[in-house]
Enzyme design. Structure first.
Site, PDB file in Angstrom:
ATOM      1  N   ARG A  47      11.345  36.104  37.743  1.00  0.00           N
ATOM      2  CA  ARG A  47       9.944  36.483  37.538  1.00  0.00           C
ATOM      3  C   ARG A  47       9.678  36.905  36.100  1.00  0.00           C
ATOM      4  NH1 ARG A  47       8.586  40.727  42.209  1.00  0.00           N
ATOM      5  NH2 ARG A  47      10.688  41.420  41.622  1.00  0.00           N
ATOM      6  N   GLY A 188      21.765  56.487  43.266  1.00  0.00           N
ATOM      7  CA  GLY A 188      21.418  55.074  43.318  1.00  0.00           C
ATOM      8  C   GLY A 188      21.678  54.410  44.646  1.00  0.00           C
ATOM      9  N   LYS A 206      19.435  43.019  60.563  1.00  0.00           N
ATOM     10  CA  LYS A 206      20.834  42.633  60.689  1.00  0.00           C
ATOM     11  C   LYS A 206      21.261  42.550  62.149  1.00  0.00           C
ATOM     12  CE  LYS A 206      21.808  44.740  56.215  1.00  0.00           C
ATOM     13  NZ  LYS A 206      22.359  45.902  55.493  1.00  0.00           N
TER      14      LYS A 206
END
Length: 432
Positions: A47, A188, A206
């Site tokens: 992008r 994170g 999943k």
């Protein structure tokens, strides 16, 4: 070895895509030896083309993903952009223009896997997606190939590293949910918006994929019961500890005892410390598979991250390229059983219910009567007065196995008792 390279188009070059490109470059000779032909990165669709991408020739970068997959000379498209669109259109376009596809897109596969498999078969292409579930852990291929001659009855697993990190932190340190989430975000492990993880959407996608493969039937995301973990408290962990358990967010796919239906669900649950899944710490994933012949199997490893997920993508890429060279395709969609997916109300398990009740004689008898009237047998009861007084007590009931519908009816009736001030928590007990 064939000298003409197999051309690969990479859709997406974020955390996972950049690692795929890096490994393709640094391990080019090894990959060529394993496949039987060189593999060439022919284009990278992104992008933001102005972003510097170390190790990737800027001449390969494009913003026109459609033109890339339509070029006609692409052998394999690797899709790691995620989401439903434009991923779905790009994958179907790739099939129609001669390319097989390797994807890590759990959301798309859980929603439209059947249609994508049908188109792949019609066009004579491969659709591989090991990286869509549990990162680097080899799971999908063992289920649809290694266990193809067996009958899988249950798949039980931790398939989201963010939620496992948070729950493990709550368990090991006594932290509250928000405190543990804040730490996961700082490290994170959690996104700025963690909804997909903590509300179970990621795990549910999943679960749909795993149930479909394990039971050879079609299970969509809408078929999966989903319950997040944001309401899990330190008090729940204290209760779990007293029972010799811990709490995990589990994806559970089961075949009915009579074999006539399947269920798929995601929710927090207490599991005994003796169960292998109880020892899965931090951001790791693990999946426990139960089958007729093989018995109990456990798959364990890092469930996310750029390099681990890229490892699964590259494994699929090697398999698909080998198929290309031999003129064959790998295993496709196997949904021959066409089993219905039962509603959550028919699921049978044990329950841990914590009630706030009036601290006076006769309350336990009233509560026990409600359980009996709804056909839910009580295993153990623990009652203690509140330290803050106020005429209230905490009553914890652990049941024998009962249907979810029966338990829900019991809880609604309990809420209508004058002596029950509130239902503090309800948690299923699994893995026993």
């Amino acid at each position: 070895m064939r000298t003409r390279p197999l051309k690969v188009a990479l859709l997406g070059c974020g955390v996972v895509g950049s690692e795929v490109a890096r490994i393709m470059t640094t391990h080019a000779d090894d990959l060529a030896a394993r496949i039987g032909a060189p593999v060439e990165l022919a284009g990278v669709a992104v992008r933001r083309p102005s972003k510097v991408r170390e190790g990737i020739d800027p001449a390969l970068v494009t913003t026109d993903a459609t033109a890339l997959v339509k070029s006609g000379d692409i052998d394999v498209v690797v899709e790691v952009i995620g989401g439903i669109e434009p991923a779905r259109t790009l994958i179907t376009t790739a099939f129609e223009h001669g390319a097989s596809v390797v994807s890590a897109n759990k959301a798309l596969l859980a929603q439209d896997g059947a249609a994508l498999h049908a188109l792949a078969e019609e066009q004579g292409r491969d659709l591989y997606y090991e990286a869509a579930v549990a990162g680097a852990i080899p799971l999908i291929r063992p289920l649809r190939e290694s266990l193809a001659g067996d009958k899988v009855n249950r798949v039980l697993g931790i398939v989201n590293g963010t939620t496992n990190f948070i729950l493990d932190k709550m368990d090991s340190t006594g932290a509250g949910y928000q405190e543990a989430l804040d730490e996961a975000t700082a490290l994170g492990y959690a996104e700025a918006d963690p909804t997909a993880d903590v509300e179970g959407f990621d795990a549910a996608a999943k679960a749909a994929i795993l149930a479909g493969i394990a039971f050879h039937t079609r299970v969509r995301l809408d078929d999966v019961y989903r319950e997040g973990m944001t309401e899990v408290t330190a008090a729940d962990f204290a209760s779990a500890t007293r029972m010799g358990c811990t709490i995990k967010l589990l994806a559970i796919c089961e075949r009915a005892v009579d074999g006539g239906s399947v269920t798929a669900r995601v929710h927090p649950a207490m599991i005994p410390l003796s169960h292998p899944l109880a020892s899965v710490r931090g951001a790791y994933n693990a999946v426990f598979v139960e089958s007729d012949a093989a018995g109990q199997l456990m798959f364990y490893g890092p469930g996310a991250g750029g390099a681990p997920t890229a490892s699964a993508v590259l494994g699929d890429l090697v398999a698909v390229c080998r198929n290309k060279l031999s003129g064959a395709t790998g295993p496709g969609d196997s949904a021959y059983t066409q089993l219905p997916v039962s509603p959550m109300g028919e699921v049978v398990t044990r329950y841990h219910i914590s009630l706030d009740v009036a601290d006076k004689p006769g309350v336990l008898a009233q509560v026990a009567t409600v359980f009996a009237e709804h056909g839910v047998s009580i295993d153990t009861v623990r009652q203690q007065g509140r330290q803050d007084g106020g005429g209230e007590a905490s009553l914890v009931v652990v049941t024998h196995r009962a249907s979810d519908a029966s338990l829900n009816g019991t809880v609604e009736a309990l809420r209508n008792l004058d002596t029950v001030r509130g239902v503090a928590s309800i948690m299923r007990v699994e893995g026993e």
